[in-house]
Design an enzyme around this catalytic site. Sequence first.
Site, mmCIF file in Angstrom:
data_model
loop_
_atom_site.group_PDB
_atom_site.id
_atom_site.type_symbol
_atom_site.label_atom_id
_atom_site.label_comp_id
_atom_site.label_asym_id
_atom_site.label_seq_id
_atom_site.Cartn_x
_atom_site.Cartn_y
_atom_site.Cartn_z
ATOM 1 N N ASN A 94 0.864 -1.182 0.000
ATOM 2 C CA ASN A 94 0.000 0.000 0.000
ATOM 3 C C ASN A 94 0.903 1.236 0.000
ATOM 4 O OD1 ASN A 94 -1.865 2.002 0.433
ATOM 5 N ND2 ASN A 94 -2.443 1.337 2.505
ATOM 6 N N LYS A 137 0.111 4.225 -0.386
ATOM 7 C CA LYS A 137 -0.569 5.423 0.153
ATOM 8 C C LYS A 137 -0.293 6.630 -0.767
ATOM 9 C CE LYS A 137 -0.465 3.324 4.672
ATOM 10 N NZ LYS A 137 -0.364 3.453 6.116
ATOM 11 N N HIS A 194 -9.928 1.368 4.250
ATOM 12 C CA HIS A 194 -8.688 1.561 5.022
ATOM 13 C C HIS A 194 -8.955 2.532 6.172
ATOM 14 C CE1 HIS A 194 -4.654 2.681 6.193
ATOM 15 N NE2 HIS A 194 -4.241 1.585 5.593
ATOM 16 N N GLU A 215 -7.292 4.852 7.404
ATOM 17 C CA GLU A 215 -6.956 6.263 7.152
ATOM 18 C C GLU A 215 -8.089 6.957 6.412
ATOM 19 O OE1 GLU A 215 -3.112 5.672 5.357
ATOM 20 O OE2 GLU A 215 -2.243 5.183 7.308
ATOM 21 N N GLU A 221 -5.996 -4.738 10.433
ATOM 22 C CA GLU A 221 -5.024 -3.692 10.706
ATOM 23 C C GLU A 221 -5.415 -2.940 11.982
ATOM 24 O OE1 GLU A 221 -2.798 -2.487 6.929
ATOM 25 O OE2 GLU A 221 -4.624 -1.308 6.939
ATOM 26 N N GLY A 259 1.770 2.522 10.914
ATOM 27 C CA GLY A 259 2.728 3.618 10.777
ATOM 28 C C GLY A 259 3.382 4.038 12.081
ATOM 29 N N SER A 303 2.755 -1.744 10.663
ATOM 30 C CA SER A 303 4.182 -1.806 10.981
ATOM 31 C C SER A 303 4.798 -3.179 10.701
ATOM 32 C CB SER A 303 4.437 -1.374 12.432
ATOM 33 O OG SER A 303 4.011 -0.029 12.633
HETATM 34 P P1 PGA Z 1 2.273 0.534 7.776
HETATM 35 O O1 PGA Z 1 0.835 0.715 7.057
HETATM 36 O O2 PGA Z 1 2.839 -0.775 7.247
HETATM 37 O O3 PGA Z 1 3.078 1.719 7.350
HETATM 38 O O4 PGA Z 1 2.033 0.471 9.237
HETATM 39 C C1 PGA Z 1 -0.001 -0.384 6.837
HETATM 40 C C2 PGA Z 1 -1.290 0.091 6.220
HETATM 41 O O5 PGA Z 1 -1.779 1.167 6.587
HETATM 42 O O6 PGA Z 1 -1.863 -0.589 5.340
#
Ligand code: PGA
Length: 261
Positions: A11, A13, A97, A99, A171, A177, A218
């Site tokens: 991903n 982003k 997601h 976010e 998640e 993140g 992460s």
């Molecule tokens: P991250 O993000 O691996 O940077 O924690 C995962 C995600 O949001 O899909």
Amino acid sequence: MRIRRPILAANWKMNLGRPEDALEFMRRIRFALNAIDTSDRVVCPPFTSLPAVSEALAATSIAVGAQNMHFEEQGAHTGEISAAMLAGLCKFVILGHSERRAAGGTLETDAAINRKVKAALAKDLTPIVCVGENLAQMEAGETNTWVSGQVSSAFEGLSPAQVARCVIAYEPIWAIGTGKAATPADANRVIALSIRGTITDRFGEDVAQAVRVQYGGSATVDNIAEFMAMPEIDGALVGGASLKPDYVDLVRRAVEAAGSR
Ligand code: PGA
């Protein structure tokens, strides 16, 4: 013996959105990533570099995904992209997601995500449906109620066969993140209880065993093998670590760990 094929999704982003940057990065990892063909590998660029990445990967075994879409097919929805527009450009689409859910609005409610899942499947796109609890919910012991509620809503009204085609990404929001991943054992437990358990109740055991569930939050080259050693975890949705050239090592380790369990 493992029956579910591992699936690792990158991903990106809001990164690598200029086609030249996306292609430069893909050029560095494409050959090695293509070779790891005992797993599904999906790269999810921003919309602006999706066509270029899609074209660059057309002759490879690497699949492409989008990061979101609208549930309507067309119309007065400024700034939105539909499943019909993505069909032909990619095979997967990330939906719900955290976010996006956090940004709020009518397009990211549970009901809207359910409509997106249906719209994606109708155009032969495979949804990667994201679910997960926030820190306060985790600390209050509400993870199971929350995650099973999200799973129920996302798949409301679908046939068992449709659910079996989907991918789910567990998640935990507090792990995304932050560099603070869940423990593999905790993630495995939530997936077994709240995700496969809910799918068993609603769609039957066969569907629950068929659907692929990723961990996300992460995930790194250093911790991926421990996640993939867990029986309920079939892959990962990877954000930050998917933007580094050693993402290929992450995928390789994931597939090795999956194969040896
Ligand atoms: P991250 O993000 O691996 O940077 O924690 C995962 C995600 O949001 O899909």
